[in-house]
Design an enzyme around this catalytic site. Structure first.
Site, PDB file in Angstrom:
ATOM      1  N   LYS A   1     -11.897  -0.240  -0.744  1.00 61.01           N
ATOM      2  CA  LYS A   1     -11.016   0.524  -1.647  1.00 61.01           C
ATOM      3  C   LYS A   1     -11.663   0.562  -3.033  1.00 61.01           C
ATOM      4  CE  LYS A   1      -7.179  -0.739   1.344  1.00 61.01           C
ATOM      5  NZ  LYS A   1      -7.224   0.395   2.251  1.00 61.01           N
TER       6      LYS A   1
ATOM      7  N   HIS B   1      -5.365  -3.925  -2.108  1.00 58.44           N
ATOM      8  CA  HIS B   1      -5.198  -2.889  -3.140  1.00 58.44           C
ATOM      9  C   HIS B   1      -5.221  -3.460  -4.552  1.00 58.44           C
ATOM     10  CE1 HIS B   1      -4.481   0.774  -0.836  1.00 58.44           C
ATOM     11  NE2 HIS B   1      -3.979  -0.025   0.085  1.00 58.44           N
TER      12      HIS B   1
ATOM     13  N   SER C   1       0.799  -1.225   0.000  1.00 59.43           N
ATOM     14  CA  SER C   1       0.000   0.000   0.000  1.00 59.43           C
ATOM     15  C   SER C   1       0.829   1.270   0.000  1.00 59.43           C
ATOM     16  CB  SER C   1      -0.940  -0.002   1.204  1.00 59.43           C
ATOM     17  OG  SER C   1      -0.220  -0.151   2.409  1.00 59.43           O
TER      18      SER C   1
HETATM   19  C1  LIG Z   1      -2.698  -3.889   2.306  1.00 58.02           C
HETATM   20  C2  LIG Z   1      -3.885  -3.569   3.147  1.00 58.02           C
HETATM   21  N1  LIG Z   1      -4.515  -4.566   3.793  1.00 58.02           N
HETATM   22  C3  LIG Z   1      -5.597  -4.328   4.551  1.00 58.02           C
HETATM   23  C4  LIG Z   1      -6.093  -3.052   4.700  1.00 58.02           C
HETATM   24  C5  LIG Z   1      -7.283  -2.833   5.585  1.00 58.02           C
HETATM   25  O1  LIG Z   1      -8.436  -2.674   4.823  1.00 58.02           O
HETATM   26  P1  LIG Z   1      -9.673  -1.875   5.409  1.00 58.02           P
HETATM   27  O2  LIG Z   1      -9.409  -0.427   5.194  1.00 58.02           O
HETATM   28  O3  LIG Z   1     -10.825  -2.403   4.631  1.00 58.02           O
HETATM   29  O4  LIG Z   1      -9.751  -2.190   6.861  1.00 58.02           O
HETATM   30  C6  LIG Z   1      -5.486  -1.993   4.039  1.00 58.02           C
HETATM   31  C7  LIG Z   1      -6.047  -0.622   4.129  1.00 58.02           C
HETATM   32  O5  LIG Z   1      -5.933   0.167   4.889  1.00 58.02           O
HETATM   33  C8  LIG Z   1      -4.350  -2.247   3.246  1.00 58.02           C
HETATM   34  O6  LIG Z   1      -3.720  -1.253   2.640  1.00 58.02           O
END
Ligand SMILES: Cc1ncc(COP(=O)(O)O)c(C=O)c1O
Length: 393
Positions: free
Chosen positions: A241, A210, A182
């Site tokens: 997302k 992502h 990310s």
């Molecule tokens: C790689 C990754 N995994 C998991 C998440 C968590 O997702 P969520 O925002 O739906 O809790 C994120 C986002 O913040 C992320 O970037």
């Protein structure tokens, strides 16, 4: 008078101010869109994860509104008591078909999906072999599981192999990577890690938060992109997302999903989504299937913007996705770059330690399918002007 037992927090905040890494929350005045008003200023928004612009898509709005009218605004319970509505099951079936797995389970967020799954399927006798840049929710899940945590350098499958060779053959092992990282926008070493998982008998898990809606056929993610169907045991995705709404999910075998129904703590102990969330997510997956032009636009915009930043001389790291970091090193410099861009009409968040390693602070950009070329050109010009003024390029 009682001394405030939390006064050390004020001291810590003061330190952040002195380091230049204190942040006030930016506030959206209206919708989450490519061009929007934030803190009462119209800006080109390069900071959301709204890759396909689905947060304001008419099909999602309508389905969410209909669900509110017909099903109410809340589910009223955790999934295992009275909070499983038919629409939750519809969404799980849709996600399983989308990810080409036997079954899927939806969590309240991607964070809950990762943390809840890793902590449920492993315990203290087991080992987790994890890329050093994996998401915080994986790290927290690993800690909660109490398994031994072994970290390999970013994308270094040879180093992962050395770790696996040193672990007892009989020990249960989870090999885990993000599909798209990310903060850097690069891809996990999926093909090499899948081969290692097979060789060493590991559970293979990929967090495609992502990647879903961005990579693979109709946005099926990196497993589809690399042709690895059937070789990843646990696929995590988020609905927050590219899908544009809220939630996370795990796709995999029927027994994995049924086990998570019984043991994943966020599933057991936290209320399920309002029906409108599930309805909007269902509509989003239909949009992925019916509107491939959205992904085409996302990638065309990505190339246009990324190529422009590279041509200007910015360090964009190893990005291969719509996430393009502009790496400047020093946190205060990243924050200054972000602030000056904002003053000019571009919102690109500065990110420093602990979200990224010290010395790797950056401004992170994410383009979406719904940015116009004029907006992206404007943003590129602002990066050129502010980057030059601050001596970044
Ligand atoms: C790689 C990754 N995994 C998991 C998440 C968590 O997702 P969520 O925002 O739906 O809790 C994120 C986002 O913040 C992320 O970037």
């Amino acid at each position: 008078m009682r001394r405030d037992p939390l006064d050390y927090l004020a001291t810590a905040l003061q330190t952040l101010r002195e380091e230049g890494s204190y942040r006030s929350l930016r506030i959206l005045d209206g919708e989450q869109k490519a061009l929007t008003s934030i803190d009462h200023r119209l800006v080109v928004n390069l900071s959301s994860n709204n890759y396909l612009g689905l947060t304001t898509h008419p099909r999602l709005r309508e389905r969410a509104a209909n669900a509110i009218r017909s099903l109410g605004v809340g589910s009223g319970s955790v999934r295992t008591i009275a909070g499983t509505m038919d629409i939750h099951m519809q969404l799980e079936r849709k996600l399983a078909a989308f990810k080409q797995t036997e079954a899927a389970v939806v969590f309240q967020s991607g964070f809950a999906a990762n943390a809840g799954t890793v902590s449920a399927i492993l315990d203290r006798e087991d080992a987790i072999v994890s890329d050093e840049l994996n998401h915080a929710s994986i790290i927290d899940g690993a800690r909660l599981s109490r398994a031994t945590i072994k970290v390999f350098p970013h994308r270094d499958a040879d180093a992962a192999r050395r770790i696996l060779e040193a672990l007892p053959g009989s020990q249960r092992k989870l090999l885990i990577t993000d599909g798209v990282f990310s903060m850097d926008g690069d891809l996990g070493a999926l093909p090499a890690l899948c081969s290692l998982a097979e060789e060493f008998g590991c559970i293979m898990m990929v967090d495609d938060a992502h990647a879903s809606g961005v990579f693979g056929r109709q946005g099926r993610g990196t497993i589809d992109h690399f042709g690895l169907h059937g070789r990843v045991d646990v696929q995590v995705g988020t609905l927050s997302k590219a899908i544009g709404v809220l939630g996370g999910y795990v796709a995999g075998s029927r027994s994995l999903i049924e086990f998570l129904y019984h043991r994943a703590r966020p599933f057991l102990f936290s209320t399920s989504h309002p029906p409108a969330v599930a309805a909007a997510c269902l509509a989003a997956i239909e949009v992925l299937e019916m509107e491939p032009a959205l992904m085409d636009r996302l990638w065309a915009n990505t190339r246009f913007f990324k190529d422009g930043l590279v041509a200007l001389g910015f360090d964009t790291g190893t990005s291969e996705s719509p996430i393009t970091p502009v790496i400047v090193g020093d946190t205060a410099l990243a924050m200054a770059l972000s602030d000056r861009l904002f003053d000019k009409g571009v919102f690109a968040q500065g990110i420093g330690f602990p979200t990224v390693p010290r010395g790797r602070a950056r401004v992170r950009t994410i383009v979406t399918a719904t940015h116009t070329r004029d907006e992206l050109q404007f943003a590129r010009d602002c990066f050129r002007d502010v980057g030059t003024a601050l001596g970044v390029i």
